[in-house]
Enzyme design. Sequence first.
Site, PDB file in Angstrom:
ATOM      1  N   GLU A 103       0.858  -1.182   0.000  1.00 31.83           N
ATOM      2  CA  GLU A 103       0.000   0.000   0.000  1.00 31.83           C
ATOM      3  C   GLU A 103       0.892   1.230   0.000  1.00 31.83           C
ATOM      4  O   GLU A 103       2.068   1.140   0.347  1.00 31.83           O
ATOM      5  CB  GLU A 103      -0.931   0.004   1.216  1.00 31.83           C
ATOM      6  CG  GLU A 103      -0.203   0.026   2.536  1.00 31.83           C
ATOM      7  CD  GLU A 103      -1.105  -0.270   3.728  1.00 31.83           C
ATOM      8  OE1 GLU A 103      -2.102  -0.971   3.568  1.00 31.83           O
ATOM      9  OE2 GLU A 103      -0.774   0.206   4.820  1.00 31.83           O
ATOM     10  N   LYS A 149       2.741   4.658   1.108  1.00 30.15           N
ATOM     11  CA  LYS A 149       3.214   5.256   2.358  1.00 30.15           C
ATOM     12  C   LYS A 149       2.898   6.743   2.248  1.00 30.15           C
ATOM     13  O   LYS A 149       3.411   7.442   1.384  1.00 30.15           O
ATOM     14  CB  LYS A 149       4.728   5.028   2.511  1.00 30.15           C
ATOM     15  CG  LYS A 149       5.396   5.908   3.552  1.00 30.15           C
ATOM     16  CD  LYS A 149       4.912   5.624   4.959  1.00 30.15           C
ATOM     17  CE  LYS A 149       5.684   6.415   5.988  1.00 30.15           C
ATOM     18  NZ  LYS A 149       5.027   7.618   6.429  1.00 30.15           N
ATOM     19  N   GLU A 199      -2.676   8.449   9.525  1.00 31.79           N
ATOM     20  CA  GLU A 199      -1.760   9.456   8.990  1.00 31.79           C
ATOM     21  C   GLU A 199      -2.602  10.578   8.390  1.00 31.79           C
ATOM     22  O   GLU A 199      -3.438  10.334   7.512  1.00 31.79           O
ATOM     23  CB  GLU A 199      -0.873   8.826   7.908  1.00 31.79           C
ATOM     24  CG  GLU A 199       0.260   9.689   7.451  1.00 31.79           C
ATOM     25  CD  GLU A 199       1.478   9.613   8.369  1.00 31.79           C
ATOM     26  OE1 GLU A 199       2.424  10.383   8.121  1.00 31.79           O
ATOM     27  OE2 GLU A 199       1.499   8.811   9.314  1.00 31.79           O
ATOM     28  N   ARG A 219       1.900  11.847  17.572  1.00 33.23           N
ATOM     29  CA  ARG A 219       2.858  10.911  18.153  1.00 33.23           C
ATOM     30  C   ARG A 219       3.759  11.604  19.167  1.00 33.23           C
ATOM     31  O   ARG A 219       4.253  11.001  20.114  1.00 33.23           O
ATOM     32  CB  ARG A 219       3.692  10.266  17.038  1.00 33.23           C
ATOM     33  CG  ARG A 219       4.658   9.241  17.566  1.00 33.23           C
ATOM     34  CD  ARG A 219       5.373   8.513  16.468  1.00 33.23           C
ATOM     35  NE  ARG A 219       5.982   9.440  15.537  1.00 33.23           N
ATOM     36  CZ  ARG A 219       6.201   9.187  14.268  1.00 33.23           C
ATOM     37  NH1 ARG A 219       5.853   8.026  13.768  1.00 33.23           N
ATOM     38  NH2 ARG A 219       6.755  10.068  13.483  1.00 33.23           N
TER      39      ARG A 219
END
Length: 169
Positions: free
Chosen positions: A21, A23, A82, A44
Amino acid sequence: LAFDRRVRKELGVNHVSYCAEPKYDGLSVALTFDKGIFVRGATRGDGAIGEDVTHNLRTIRALPLQLREGGTYPSHVIVRGEVFMKLPDFHTLKRRLTEQGEEPFANPRNASSGTLRQLDPAITATRPLTITCYDFMSPGTERARTHFEAVTSLNAWGLPIPQFRRKCS
Protein backbone atom coordinates in the site's frame (compact mmCIF):
# COMPACT_ATOMS: atom_id res chain seq x y z
CA LEU A 1 14.28 -10.04 -2.86
CA ALA A 2 17.01 -9.87 -0.23
CA PHE A 3 14.48 -8.52 2.28
CA ASP A 4 12.06 -11.35 1.46
CA ARG A 5 14.85 -13.92 1.94
CA ARG A 6 15.74 -12.43 5.34
CA VAL A 7 12.10 -12.40 6.47
CA ARG A 8 11.51 -16.02 5.42
CA LYS A 9 14.77 -17.09 7.06
CA GLU A 10 14.00 -15.28 10.34
CA LEU A 11 10.48 -16.73 10.44
CA GLY A 12 11.61 -20.17 9.33
CA VAL A 13 9.00 -20.35 6.57
CA ASN A 14 9.06 -20.84 2.80
CA HIS A 15 6.34 -18.32 1.94
CA VAL A 16 5.35 -14.87 3.24
CA SER A 17 2.42 -12.70 2.14
CA TYR A 18 2.78 -8.94 2.13
CA CYS A 19 0.32 -6.08 2.16
CA ALA A 20 1.41 -3.49 -0.41
CA GLU A 21 0.00 0.00 0.00
CA PRO A 22 1.17 3.60 -0.39
CA LYS A 23 3.21 5.26 2.36
CA TYR A 24 1.61 8.61 3.08
CA ASP A 25 3.92 11.37 4.28
CA GLY A 26 2.01 13.44 6.79
CA LEU A 27 1.54 13.49 10.54
CA SER A 28 0.98 10.30 12.52
CA VAL A 29 -2.00 10.37 14.89
CA ALA A 30 -3.68 8.12 17.43
CA LEU A 31 -7.49 8.24 17.43
CA THR A 32 -9.38 6.99 20.49
CA PHE A 33 -12.90 5.64 20.07
CA ASP A 34 -15.06 4.67 23.06
CA LYS A 35 -18.20 2.67 22.25
CA GLY A 36 -17.71 3.71 18.63
CA ILE A 37 -17.54 7.46 19.33
CA PHE A 38 -14.40 9.48 18.54
CA VAL A 39 -13.31 10.99 21.87
CA ARG A 40 -9.64 11.97 21.49
CA GLY A 41 -6.87 12.41 18.99
CA ALA A 42 -3.19 13.00 19.57
CA THR A 43 0.01 13.35 17.61
CA ARG A 44 2.86 10.91 18.15
CA GLY A 45 4.83 13.64 19.93
CA ASP A 46 8.04 12.32 21.45
CA GLY A 47 6.84 8.72 21.31
CA ALA A 48 5.45 8.77 24.84
CA ILE A 49 3.48 12.02 25.03
CA GLY A 50 1.76 13.62 22.06
CA GLU A 51 -0.20 16.82 21.51
CA ASP A 52 -3.97 16.70 21.91
CA VAL A 53 -5.34 17.69 18.48
CA THR A 54 -8.90 16.39 18.98
CA HIS A 55 -10.62 19.65 17.98
CA ASN A 56 -8.64 19.90 14.76
CA LEU A 57 -9.15 16.23 13.86
CA ARG A 58 -12.91 16.74 14.19
CA THR A 59 -12.70 19.16 11.22
CA ILE A 60 -11.36 16.51 8.81
CA ARG A 61 -14.32 15.48 6.67
CA ALA A 62 -12.87 12.03 5.88
CA LEU A 63 -12.76 11.09 9.58
CA PRO A 64 -16.06 9.74 10.90
CA LEU A 65 -16.86 10.88 14.44
CA GLN A 66 -18.73 7.62 14.99
CA LEU A 67 -17.80 4.14 13.78
CA ARG A 68 -20.23 2.40 11.44
CA GLU A 69 -23.38 1.36 13.26
CA GLY A 70 -23.79 -2.37 13.62
CA GLY A 71 -20.03 -2.82 13.20
CA THR A 72 -18.18 -5.31 15.33
CA TYR A 73 -15.53 -3.16 16.91
CA PRO A 74 -14.01 -3.18 20.41
CA SER A 75 -15.68 -0.94 23.00
CA HIS A 76 -12.36 0.91 23.46
CA VAL A 77 -10.01 1.11 20.49
CA ILE A 78 -7.06 3.29 19.51
CA VAL A 79 -6.66 3.65 15.76
CA ARG A 80 -3.40 4.73 14.15
CA GLY A 81 -3.61 6.97 11.13
CA GLU A 82 -1.76 9.46 8.99
CA VAL A 83 -3.10 12.97 8.36
CA PHE A 84 -1.89 14.34 5.05
CA MET A 85 -2.65 16.70 2.21
CA LYS A 86 -3.01 15.57 -1.39
CA LEU A 87 -0.56 17.27 -3.74
CA PRO A 88 -3.17 19.15 -5.86
CA ASP A 89 -4.85 20.39 -2.66
CA PHE A 90 -1.47 21.53 -1.31
CA HIS A 91 -0.77 23.54 -4.47
CA THR A 92 -4.20 25.20 -4.25
CA LEU A 93 -3.61 26.08 -0.58
CA LYS A 94 -0.12 27.39 -1.33
CA ARG A 95 -1.50 29.61 -4.12
CA ARG A 96 -4.30 30.90 -1.84
CA LEU A 97 -1.88 31.72 1.00
CA THR A 98 0.47 33.53 -1.41
CA GLU A 99 -2.43 35.57 -2.85
CA GLN A 100 -3.43 36.56 0.71
CA GLY A 101 0.13 37.71 1.42
CA GLU A 102 0.75 34.90 3.91
CA GLU A 103 3.84 32.71 4.06
CA PRO A 104 3.12 29.47 2.15
CA PHE A 105 4.16 26.07 3.47
CA ALA A 106 7.29 24.50 1.98
CA ASN A 107 5.75 21.09 1.29
CA PRO A 108 2.58 19.04 1.91
CA ARG A 109 3.99 17.39 5.04
CA ASN A 110 4.74 20.74 6.68
CA ALA A 111 1.31 21.99 5.63
CA SER A 112 -0.38 18.95 7.18
CA SER A 113 1.61 19.15 10.39
CA GLY A 114 1.23 22.90 10.80
CA THR A 115 -2.47 22.78 10.03
CA LEU A 116 -3.24 19.93 12.42
CA ARG A 117 -1.28 21.61 15.22
CA GLN A 118 -2.98 24.97 14.53
CA LEU A 119 -4.54 26.46 17.68
CA ASP A 120 -7.73 27.59 15.91
CA PRO A 121 -9.94 24.73 14.60
CA ALA A 122 -11.77 27.23 12.39
CA ILE A 123 -8.56 27.74 10.41
CA THR A 124 -7.92 23.99 10.31
CA ALA A 125 -11.42 23.49 8.88
CA THR A 126 -10.52 25.66 5.86
CA ARG A 127 -7.51 23.52 4.97
CA PRO A 128 -7.74 20.39 2.78
CA LEU A 129 -6.56 17.71 5.24
CA THR A 130 -7.44 14.08 4.81
CA ILE A 131 -6.61 10.94 6.74
CA THR A 132 -5.93 7.27 6.18
CA CYS A 133 -6.00 4.65 8.93
CA TYR A 134 -3.65 1.69 9.04
CA ASP A 135 -3.67 -0.07 12.43
CA PHE A 136 -5.50 -0.40 15.73
CA MET A 137 -4.88 -1.46 19.30
CA SER A 138 -7.45 -2.53 21.85
CA PRO A 139 -6.46 -3.72 25.32
CA GLY A 140 -7.89 -7.13 26.08
CA THR A 141 -8.83 -7.75 22.46
CA GLU A 142 -7.05 -10.22 20.22
CA ARG A 143 -4.98 -8.51 17.54
CA ALA A 144 -5.65 -9.07 13.88
CA ARG A 145 -3.45 -11.88 12.57
CA THR A 146 -2.15 -9.79 9.66
CA HIS A 147 -1.87 -6.14 8.66
CA PHE A 148 -4.24 -6.83 5.77
CA GLU A 149 -6.89 -8.13 8.21
CA ALA A 150 -6.41 -5.11 10.50
CA VAL A 151 -6.94 -2.66 7.64
CA THR A 152 -9.95 -4.66 6.42
CA SER A 153 -11.47 -4.31 9.92
CA LEU A 154 -10.88 -0.56 9.90
CA ASN A 155 -12.66 -0.33 6.57
CA ALA A 156 -15.62 -2.34 7.93
CA TRP A 157 -15.86 0.13 10.83
CA GLY A 158 -16.22 2.98 8.32
CA LEU A 159 -12.73 4.43 8.67
CA PRO A 160 -10.77 5.64 5.63
CA ILE A 161 -8.02 3.24 4.57
CA PRO A 162 -5.44 3.34 1.76
CA GLN A 163 -7.34 3.30 -1.52
CA PHE A 164 -4.69 1.23 -3.26
CA ARG A 165 -3.95 -1.88 -1.26
CA ARG A 166 -3.12 -5.39 -2.34
CA LYS A 167 -2.13 -8.68 -0.74
CA CYS A 168 1.00 -9.91 -2.51
CA SER A 169 3.19 -13.00 -2.51
